[in-house]
Design an enzyme around this catalytic site. Structure first.
Site, short mmCIF file in Angstrom:
data_model
loop_
_atom_site.label_atom_id
_atom_site.label_comp_id
_atom_site.label_asym_id
_atom_site.label_seq_id
_atom_site.Cartn_x
_atom_site.Cartn_y
_atom_site.Cartn_z
N SER A 176 0.93 -1.28 -0.02
CA SER A 176 0.04 -0.18 -0.08
C SER A 176 0.81 1.35 -0.21
O SER A 176 0.22 2.37 -0.37
CB SER A 176 -0.98 0.14 1.35
OG SER A 176 -0.07 -0.02 2.38
N GLU A 192 -7.88 15.82 9.96
CA GLU A 192 -8.75 16.23 11.25
C GLU A 192 -10.21 15.99 10.72
O GLU A 192 -10.52 15.91 9.86
CB GLU A 192 -8.45 17.62 11.65
CG GLU A 192 -6.93 17.82 12.16
CD GLU A 192 -6.57 16.87 13.25
OE1 GLU A 192 -7.34 16.63 14.09
OE2 GLU A 192 -5.32 16.23 13.07
N HIS A 222 0.75 5.57 5.54
CA HIS A 222 0.53 5.93 4.31
C HIS A 222 0.81 7.41 4.03
O HIS A 222 0.56 8.06 4.87
CB HIS A 222 -0.85 5.47 4.11
CG HIS A 222 -1.07 4.00 4.26
ND1 HIS A 222 -1.73 3.39 5.18
CD2 HIS A 222 -0.68 2.92 3.41
CE1 HIS A 222 -1.80 2.14 5.25
NE2 HIS A 222 -1.13 1.78 3.91
#
Length: 281
Positions: free
Chosen positions: A31, A200, A216
């Site tokens: 990923s 956020e 990531h």
């Protein structure tokens, strides 16, 4: 007979004037490199950023990296076979695993060290059997700092195993484990957050409750990781160097050292081939 004698050279001329097929650069990995769905943005894999440095009519990026895959599952699910079935002579395969192979608590993907080495060896040998070029890459670092602000390693022995296979089989190695550590350390424990998927609550409709992911990347982090891969290409002087855009080039510095000369993103450190940071920017 005269007409026939003219036609034959014309046919030969047509055949020789055909443009050569572009090189395909395959990325086999997890990923951290994989292409992301629109519903996952701003998450970005570094493999998505690599193609911008090459002339598109000469090098095509085939990003086959898949979320959550280890060498074991990538092979077992037929994803590796899909790459080798498509390979032509002269192609490149960038092979980067370790993130998921080392996860002992995730039995669906964990790969024991000896199996990991065998899997990498299989991949290298199968690429070479098709007269293509394998390149091994160590995994990129996660954002994990200790209380003293020092970056911690989360990959255990797996980067070293990749280096060992590369050495044994004389395979080009891009050590992104080391070079990404230099990048994250240069940003520090707090500022390195801007490289990762830190969103956020209410900031992005894809993550209504927010997300704090230290594995990531956001586009900036993916861009910097792609530059580390590019730096490795230049340092190793792979054949791919001949197909880089003119704005991306290498110049000799400090003897045999090669420095990447590219336009940097704002506030991004300049990197050299060892992965250390040039403080002049």
């Amino acid at each position: 007979m005269r007409a026939r004698s003219v036609l034959i050279p014309l046919a030969l001329l047509t055949a020789y004037s055909r443009e050569p097929a572009p090189i395909t650069l395959y990325i086999a990995g997890d990923s951290t490199a994989a292409e992301k769905l629109p519903t996952k943005r701003p998450e970005t894999g570094w493999g998505e950023m690599l193609g911008q440095y090459f002339r598109p009519d000469e090098v095509r990026i085939a990003n086959r990296a898949v979320n959550g895959r280890s060498t074991r599952t990538f092979i077992a699910e037929g994803k590796w076979r899909a790459i080798t079935d498509s390979l032509k002579a002269g192609d490149y395969v960038f092979i980067q695993f370790g993130h998921n192979d080392e996860s002992k608590d995730k039995v669906d993907r964990y790969t024991p060290p000896d199996d990991f080495k065998r899997n990498l060896t299989l991949m290298v040998e199968e690429v070479r059997a098709r007269h293509a070029f394998p390149v091994l890459l160590t995994p990129v670092r996660r954002r994990k700092f200790d209380r003293n602000g020092q970056l911690e390693d989360t990959h255990g022995e797996y980067p070293g195993l990749t280096r060992a296979v590369a050495s044994k089989l004389s395979v080009p190695l891009i050590d992104m484990h080391e070079s990404s550590a230099a990048v994250l350390s240069s940003y520090g424990a707090d500022s390195s957050a801007k490289l990762f998927l830190q969103v956020e609550k209410g900031e992005n409709p894809n993550y209504p409750d927010g997300v704090h992911d230290n594995t990531h990347f956001r586009p900036l982090g993916a861009e910097l990781m792609a530059r580390l891969a590019l730096d490795g290409i230049l340092s190793l002087q792979l054949g791919l160097v001949a197909h880089l855009k003119s704005a991306t080039h290498a110049s000799r510095t400090q003897g045999s050292m090669i420095r990447v000369q590219i336009t940097m993103l704002p506030h991004a450190p300049r990197l050299n081939c060892t992965g250390t940071v040039d403080a002049s920017t």
